[in-house]
Structures are given as C-alpha cells and as structure tokens.
Design an enzyme around this catalytic site. Structure first.
Site, PDB file in Angstrom:
ATOM      1  N   VAL A  73       0.980  -1.086  -0.022  1.00  0.00           N
ATOM      2  CA  VAL A  73       0.001   0.011  -0.075  1.00  0.00           C
ATOM      3  C   VAL A  73       1.086   1.188  -0.045  1.00  0.00           C
ATOM      4  CG1 VAL A  73      -0.177   0.032   2.524  1.00  0.00           C
ATOM      5  CG2 VAL A  73      -1.824   1.120   1.194  1.00  0.00           C
TER       6      VAL A  73
ATOM      7  N   GLY B  64       1.317   5.370   3.933  1.00  0.00           N
ATOM      8  CA  GLY B  64       0.695   5.460   5.288  1.00  0.00           C
ATOM      9  C   GLY B  64      -0.625   4.753   5.246  1.00  0.00           C
ATOM     10  N   SER B  65      -0.895   3.638   6.220  1.00  0.00           N
ATOM     11  CA  SER B  65      -2.054   3.074   6.176  1.00  0.00           C
ATOM     12  C   SER B  65      -2.069   2.125   7.322  1.00  0.00           C
ATOM     13  CB  SER B  65      -2.280   1.997   4.855  1.00  0.00           C
ATOM     14  OG  SER B  65      -1.048   1.215   4.957  1.00  0.00           O
ATOM     15  N   ARG B  66      -2.850   1.280   7.707  1.00  0.00           N
ATOM     16  CA  ARG B  66      -2.928   0.112   8.460  1.00  0.00           C
ATOM     17  C   ARG B  66      -3.395  -1.190   8.092  1.00  0.00           C
ATOM     18  NH1 ARG B  66      -7.548   1.137  12.488  1.00  0.00           N
ATOM     19  NH2 ARG B  66      -8.456  -0.830  12.203  1.00  0.00           N
TER      20      ARG B  66
END
Length: 210
Positions: free
Chosen positions: A172, A175-177
């Site tokens: 991804v 920036g993400s989770r």
C-alpha cells in the site's frame, strides 16, 4: 511482485514494481529541469528517490515454529480488540515503515474484496470506515486499510492462490494500517503483543496457536 524491476541494479535496496511508475514523472521532470533550474531539478530527483525508498521491499525470513502467527506489516500495534467472537490485531504503518504486507499464516486465498470508504488517518479510531481491501483466507482475514493520504492499495494475490506464512500478499502506498482477524482458536492468552509494540512484517510473532 517482481524482484527484478527495471534499473533495479542502480538502487541499494529492492522496491515493488509500482514504485517505478510513481517515480517516473518526477524523475523525468527533474532530469529536464536540472540544467535550467538546478535547485528545482535536484528537488524533483530527490522526490523520485524518496518515492522509490518508500516502496522498498526487503526480504524477510518467517519463523519456522509451528502454530505461530506473524505480523502482517511493519509498524506499531495500534489495535487489539475483540471482533465478535474473534480477535483483531491492527498494525499502523508510519511513513518511514516498509509498506509491503505479508500473510500472517499459510493458507489459500478465498476472496479479495475492495470496499470504498473514507480516508481518515489510519491511527484514528474511525479509520475502520476507511477504504480497504480484505484478503479472506477462510480461517482468518487480512484487512489493508487506507490512511488519510493513501489512495492505492495493491493486493498481489487472487482467489485460489496458496501462500506461505510470511509471503508477500501486496503493498500500500503512503501510510495505512493492516489488521488481521485471527482464527477462532486464538484467544487473548495466545497473544504475544499489545498496543504500542513495534513489529516487523513476516518476522515478529504476534500470537501462538495451541
């Protein structure tokens, strides 16, 4: 994801293929501007290099122990909670973390689902409503959740694909989770991490199954 993207030999680190496409425009503009406006050209070339660095893709060695669950992403554990009768562990990926996602357990992909949604910061409590891609392995599920800036989630597996524990399943951008809904036989006593712990995708053991 190919391990030999074009011009890979000029970099001291591996990157995902998508990185080359994203870096192409600032690299070409930077090369064109360098003789005309050197500071602007140098800045654009630095931006292209930064895009490549962000998308780095290092090799990892998954633990050999039986029954262990590994982290799906690099970053900090930001979520540990019950999800119905299952446990959910989420890892927040900061901009400096590697953003390649890995399978927490071996399994066969049953379904890959995309769900549109908001784009709140990935560490926000409301980020569960963000755009996300779910990779369903049957006994467990991996959810990659976009952050406020991330707009590109790239799964690299399809239904029917068999993966080993720690194998790459996608990446991804920006920036993400990454959350894993653990198998039903994993309870709180089996967890080896808590919120705030730093983990590495494919290597850090987050739970042990009986």
């Amino acid at each position: 994801m190919s391990r030999n993207p074009p011009l890979a030999r000029v970099l001291p680190f591996d990157v995902v293929d998508e990185a080359w496409r994203l870096a192409l425009v600032p690299a070409l503009l930077g090369a064109a501007m360098l003789p005309l406006l050197p500071p602007v050209g140098a800045g654009l070339l630095a931006l292209a290099l930064g895009v490549l660095w962000f998308h780095r893709d290092p090799d990892r060695s998954a633990p050999d122990a039986e029954g262990v669950v590994v982290a799906p992403a690099d970053g900090t554990v930001s979520v540990v909670r019950e999800e119905g009768e299952r446990l959910r562990v989420g890892v927040f990926m900061n901009v400096t973390d590697v953003h390649v996602n890995r399978a927490p357990l071996a399994g066969e992909v049953r379904e890959v689902r995309h769900r549109p949604g908001a784009n709140r910061p990935a560490f926000d409590k409301e980020s569960d409503r963000n755009e996300q891609v779910a990779i369903d392995f049957g006994e467990y599920e991996l959810l990659v959740i976009a952050g406020w800036f991330a707009r590109r989630i790239h799964p690299s597996v399809e239904p029917g694909d068999a993966v080993d524990r720690g194998e790459r399943v996608g990446h991804v951008s920006f920036g993400s989770r990454a959350d894993v809904i653990l198998p039903a036989d994993v309870d709180e006593r089996d967890l080896l991490v808590r919120e705030g712990d730093a983990v590495r995708a494919g290597e850090t053991i987050i739970a042990e199954r009986d």
